[in-house]
Design an enzyme around this catalytic site. Structure first.
Site, PDB file in Angstrom:
ATOM      1  N   GLU A 183       0.845  -1.199   0.000  1.00 23.28           N
ATOM      2  CA  GLU A 183       0.000   0.000   0.000  1.00 23.28           C
ATOM      3  C   GLU A 183       0.877   1.245   0.000  1.00 23.28           C
ATOM      4  O   GLU A 183       2.077   1.140   0.261  1.00 23.28           O
ATOM      5  CB  GLU A 183      -0.928  -0.037   1.222  1.00 23.28           C
ATOM      6  N   LYS A 186       2.890   4.546   1.033  1.00 18.97           N
ATOM      7  CA  LYS A 186       3.426   5.075   2.284  1.00 18.97           C
ATOM      8  C   LYS A 186       3.055   6.559   2.302  1.00 18.97           C
ATOM      9  O   LYS A 186       3.651   7.366   1.592  1.00 18.97           O
ATOM     10  CB  LYS A 186       4.941   4.876   2.351  1.00 18.97           C
ATOM     11  N   ASP A 218       2.709  10.319   3.334  1.00 17.89           N
ATOM     12  CA  ASP A 218       3.670  11.217   3.961  1.00 17.89           C
ATOM     13  C   ASP A 218       2.934  12.173   4.891  1.00 17.89           C
ATOM     14  O   ASP A 218       2.643  13.315   4.533  1.00 17.89           O
ATOM     15  CB  ASP A 218       4.434  11.976   2.873  1.00 17.89           C
ATOM     16  N   TYR A 264      -4.346   2.032   8.358  1.00 21.64           N
ATOM     17  CA  TYR A 264      -3.614   0.939   7.726  1.00 21.64           C
ATOM     18  C   TYR A 264      -3.163  -0.170   8.675  1.00 21.64           C
ATOM     19  O   TYR A 264      -2.398  -1.037   8.274  1.00 21.64           O
ATOM     20  CB  TYR A 264      -2.405   1.452   6.946  1.00 21.64           C
ATOM     21  N   LYS A 319      11.001   2.835  -0.358  1.00 21.09           N
ATOM     22  CA  LYS A 319      10.837   4.262  -0.628  1.00 21.09           C
ATOM     23  C   LYS A 319      11.136   4.611  -2.079  1.00 21.09           C
ATOM     24  O   LYS A 319      11.819   3.878  -2.784  1.00 21.09           O
ATOM     25  CB  LYS A 319      11.786   5.058   0.284  1.00 21.09           C
ATOM     26  N   CYS A 349       6.662  48.692  -8.757  1.00 19.72           N
ATOM     27  CA  CYS A 349       6.220  47.467  -9.410  1.00 19.72           C
ATOM     28  C   CYS A 349       7.054  47.223 -10.679  1.00 19.72           C
ATOM     29  O   CYS A 349       7.163  48.108 -11.526  1.00 19.72           O
ATOM     30  CB  CYS A 349       4.744  47.590  -9.765  1.00 19.72           C
ATOM     31  N   CYS A 403       4.502  47.708 -13.873  1.00 15.20           N
ATOM     32  CA  CYS A 403       3.893  48.975 -14.292  1.00 15.20           C
ATOM     33  C   CYS A 403       4.559  50.191 -13.658  1.00 15.20           C
ATOM     34  O   CYS A 403       4.199  51.319 -13.979  1.00 15.20           O
ATOM     35  CB  CYS A 403       2.396  48.976 -13.969  1.00 15.20           C
ATOM     36  N   CYS A 418       1.513  45.902  -5.391  1.00 12.46           N
ATOM     37  CA  CYS A 418       1.557  47.002  -6.338  1.00 12.46           C
ATOM     38  C   CYS A 418       0.278  47.794  -6.197  1.00 12.46           C
ATOM     39  O   CYS A 418      -0.811  47.224  -6.169  1.00 12.46           O
ATOM     40  CB  CYS A 418       1.674  46.424  -7.747  1.00 12.46           C
ATOM     41  N   CYS A 472      -2.104  48.292 -13.750  1.00  8.56           N
ATOM     42  CA  CYS A 472      -0.993  47.348 -13.836  1.00  8.56           C
ATOM     43  C   CYS A 472      -1.402  46.170 -14.731  1.00  8.56           C
ATOM     44  O   CYS A 472      -2.315  45.421 -14.397  1.00  8.56           O
ATOM     45  CB  CYS A 472      -0.641  46.846 -12.440  1.00  8.56           C
TER      46      CYS A 472
HETATM   47  S1  IVH Z   1       2.670   0.454   8.856  1.00  9.03           S
HETATM   48  C1  IVH Z   1       4.049  -1.890  12.281  1.00  9.03           C
HETATM   49  N1  IVH Z   1       1.638   1.492   6.684  1.00  9.03           N
HETATM   50  O1  IVH Z   1       5.510   5.328   7.875  1.00  9.03           O
HETATM   51  C2  IVH Z   1       3.838  -1.130  11.049  1.00  9.03           C
HETATM   52  N2  IVH Z   1       3.048   2.851   8.014  1.00  9.03           N
HETATM   53  O2  IVH Z   1       8.441   4.847   8.531  1.00  9.03           O
HETATM   54  C3  IVH Z   1       3.623   0.276  11.312  1.00  9.03           C
HETATM   55  N3  IVH Z   1       3.280   5.151   7.162  1.00  9.03           N
HETATM   56  O3  IVH Z   1       5.532   5.865  11.291  1.00  9.03           O
HETATM   57  C4  IVH Z   1       3.511   1.162  10.173  1.00  9.03           C
HETATM   58  N4  IVH Z   1       1.969   4.919   5.415  1.00  9.03           N
HETATM   59  O4  IVH Z   1       3.654   6.908  10.009  1.00  9.03           O
HETATM   60  C5  IVH Z   1       2.428   1.694   7.755  1.00  9.03           C
HETATM   61  N5  IVH Z   1       0.620   2.284   4.742  1.00  9.03           N
HETATM   62  C6  IVH Z   1       1.398   2.484   5.818  1.00  9.03           C
HETATM   63  C7  IVH Z   1       2.005   3.731   6.061  1.00  9.03           C
HETATM   64  C8  IVH Z   1       2.838   3.874   7.167  1.00  9.03           C
HETATM   65  C9  IVH Z   1       2.737   5.749   6.087  1.00  9.03           C
HETATM   66  C10 IVH Z   1       4.211   5.808   8.071  1.00  9.03           C
HETATM   67  C11 IVH Z   1       3.933   5.626   9.531  1.00  9.03           C
HETATM   68  C12 IVH Z   1       5.224   5.165  10.138  1.00  9.03           C
HETATM   69  C13 IVH Z   1       6.217   5.450   9.076  1.00  9.03           C
HETATM   70  C14 IVH Z   1       7.318   4.406   9.157  1.00  9.03           C
END
Ligand code: IVH
Length: 686
Positions: free
Chosen positions: A128, A130, A132, A240, A328, A422, A425, A438, A444
């Protein structure tokens, strides 16, 4: 039966008629359902207007019978007083982090290790995005959201329950019948990119510091002592991980996500179950290709051994599980050089410093400019011409400079200073808080061009074919000196412009003519009044109902409206005080503008279209579907997508579909586009 006697025995609700109690319960469950469709499923089934009506009705009932207001009511998402500090929460289970990998080889090695330790050569993974954002823990007892906290040090986090309650995609009550008695779930809170950029624009306009990226914005919004601030920030959550629950755990991570989804919790849409590690690598590649098109930031994918019994066998290290990794994407930060700092002038006249960079590739896109937001921001980061900087790309828009990288023995140029005039103008530059603007306004060309582009944009007057290039030519050739001049353009003038022929000129003139029939909120938005965006324009239209009423209003009348504070009301007052603005509005009226006001709730019922529903079929020639919909809604009617006995009218355009046959079968009145427009016109005059 049991419920009935419960209600009757309850002393607190004894004065409340049964019918009102039932209506209240019904409203709560309807709103909850529509919240779910809108925020979790991304598939709303009713219009914003209808939603607002339900919400208002619930609010009215709760005000009439405060004893019936429960904490899980949709109206109770904000309401807690500000705190002095955030309390501490001990997590039931430690909140682990993940080991990060970047290379495919490392991921193949991870797969080999898993196979070795489990003594198998076939492992399924669930993969899934990750996200941010910020990791949070949420606890549900008997289906009710009771507590939420940040990760903190993994063992003890901060109590952010009242802040999490403001997040609309987080259900306050899980869906009936499907949840464990006690559920501890982990998820990520983040901000969508479009919301992040809009927030930063608001921050700039108010002279506040901007957030460097969506993650910081989410963190800054969530760890607020005043939950009203959190409520005003557009956060979302995705779940998640089940951290703990009563009852029998689902057998796999995949099943776990499905269980969470059944409870009504938002889970990653992009998830995939992969039978081999090669399919995991493919998912990673595909997701990276999609990265720029996603509405939110992700920095990789998370790969999890699917089977729960295997997860348990693999166990954990001190801070991370052995059965999951973060795979990543390469970072989207690069180092480059500032070759120059130039100023761009926006439609509201605000001067924005821009860094021109030595071109550099960041995550597959060549970057040659970065916004520096405002003068304070330049000073804070101390960025000067010739400096070495790190640029960061958050999504598909102009990237930002994350920081300056000091280089030893480098001779630096002098600090950056905002110009006094400006650059477009030559008018004087004035200062208001953190921003400089401005004073030239319509004189302008940069502001005029920006104002016209904004006026013509999709969410405002929606004049198709009036893009940046055409606007630039119209202004540069002196054909358009203010908004009303657009409606005086003729074919000969357009034909002289670059890129115009008979057909394109006709299309543009038609689009301009069409835009004269416009809902009030769209016009308000299009005027480009500082601080008045789509939302505030809608609020104003709803509260005042007509442009005349808005123009006649004073500060107090504006400020009586919940969402309008002193800054917005000041901006409205000064906009309408300016004689050139009033002149343009008068001219629009003279040119035959038909501004369709929004009926106030009180007089909505009195409208001839009130209670009627419309269905459109076939193509419309003079209006877009969206505009037609907005118009009928503003006249008190609703628009529906299918014909039934209850349908008021079917508007049949060119090449109507089967809905026309259905209408005829059911004996529903059918009208054509011209009749429809006549009705709208009559409504406006009456
Ligand atoms: S699982 C035991 N799933 O990534 C597993 N983490 O570097 C716990 N994060 O602190 C995390 N998306 O904040 C999991 N689909 C995802 C995630 C996820 C983002 C973040 C989470 C964690 C950090 C780890």
């Amino acid at each position: 039966m049991r419920q009935d006697s419960l209600y009757d025995d309850s002393p607190s609700s004894s004065r409340v008629p049964r019918s009102e109690q039932e209506r209240l319960a019904q409203l709560k469950s309807q709103i909850r359902h529509h919240d779910y469709l809108y925020y979790v499923k991304d598939r709303p089934e009713i219009s914003d207007g209808e939603y607002d009506r339900l919400f208002r009705e619930l609010g009215d009932l709760e005000r009439a019978y405060p004893e019936l207001t429960t904490p899980d009511s949709p109206t109770q998402r904000v309401g807690a007083p500000p705190l002095d500090e955030l309390g501490k929460v001990q997590h039931e289970r430690p909140m682990l982090s993940l080991d990060s990998l970047v290379e495919s080889d490392e991921v193949l090695a991870f797969d080999q290790r898993m196979k070795r330790e489990l003594g198998t050569d076939k492992i399924e993974y669930t993969v899934e995005p990750k996200f941010d954002g910020l990791s949070v823990e949420m606890i549900y007892d008997h289906g009710t959201f009771v507590r939420g906290s940040t990760r903190g040090d993994g063992n003890v986090g901060e109590d952010i329950t009242i802040n999490l309650r403001t997040i609309r995609s987080l259900p306050l009550q899980l869906q009936a019948g499907t949840y464990p008695d006690h559920l501890v779930v982990r998820g990520e809170v983040y901000m969508r990119l479009s919301d992040f950029h809009a927030l930063n624009r608001r921050m700039t306009e108010r002279g506040n510091d901007v957030f460097a990226n969506p993650r910081n914005a989410a963190a800054g919004s969530l760890r607020q002592l005043d939950s009203q601030i959190t409520a005003s920030r557009p956060l979302v959550v995705t779940c998640y991980e089940v951290m703990a629950m009563t009852g029998i755990y689902p057998p796999s991570h995949w099943a776990e996500l499905e269980m969470l989804a059944l409870c009504g919790l938002p889970v990653p849409n992009l998830r995939r179950r992969c039978e081999t590690i090669d399919l995991v690598l493919a998912f990673h590649r595909e997701t990276e290709d999609q990265r720029d098109n996603l509405p939110y930031e992700i920095d990789g994918v998370v790969v999890k051994v699917d089977r729960r019994d295997w997860q348990a066998r693999l166990g954990m290290k001190s801070r991370s599980p052995r059965w999951a990794i973060a795979f990543k994407f390469p970072p989207r930060k690069e180092i480059t050089e500032v070759q120059d700092i130039v100023i761009s002038v926006g439609r509201t006249g605000i001067l924005t410093p821009l860094a021109l960079l030595k071109p550099v590739e960041v995550g597959g896109v060549t970057i040659s400019r970065a916004t520096l937001h405002n003068a304070d921001e330049v000073a804070r980061k101390d960025i000067r011409m010739g400096d070495t900087v790190r640029v960061e790309r958050a999504g598909d828009v102009i990237p930002a400079i994350a920081e300056r990288i000091p280089v030893s023995n480098q001779v630096r140029s002098g600090p950056f200073q905002m110009p006094h005039h400006c650059p477009i103008c030559g008018s004087a530059v004035a200062r208001e808080g953190a921003y400089f603007y401005c004073t030239g306004q319509a004189v302008c060309p940069a502001q005029l061009k920006g104002a016209i582009e904004h006026f013509a944009s999709k969410t405002a007057l929606n004049i198709e074919g009036l893009g940046k290039k055409t606007v630039a030519q119209l202004v540069d050739q002196g054909l358009v000196k203010n908004l009303s001049d657009l409606y005086r353009l003729d074919r000969e003038q357009l034909l002289k412009l670059q890129g115009f022929a008979e057909r394109s000129a006709t299309l543009l003139l038609d689009a301009i003519a069409r835009s004269k029939t416009v809902p009030l909120d769209r016009l308000l938005m299009g005027l480009g009044i500082r601080q008045v965006g789509q939302h505030i324009a809608k609020v104003l239209a709803k509260e005042f109902g007509s442009l005349d009423a808005i123009m006649a209003a004073d500060r107090n009348q504006f400020q009586e409206i919940r969402e309008i504070g002193p800054e917005i009301s000041e901006s409205l007052i000064s906009y309408f005080q300016e004689s050139s603005n009033r002149q343009v509005i008068d001219q629009l009226h003279e040119l035959g503008f038909s501004i369709v006001g929004t009926p106030s709730p009180q007089n909505r019922r009195a409208l001839p279209f009130s209670g009627k529903s419309f269905v459109f079929t076939g193509g419309l020639e003079r209006l877009t579907r969206d505009d037609a919909k907005a118009l009928v809604e503003q006249l008190g009617a609703t628009v529906s997508s299918s014909v039934s006995k209850r349908t008021g009218y079917v508007v049949a355009g060119t090449d109507p579909g089967s809905k026309l046959d259905q209408a005829q079968e059911l004996g529903v009145t059918v009208i054509d586009e011209k009749t429809f427009l006549d009705w709208i016109g009559q409504q406006k005059e009456s």
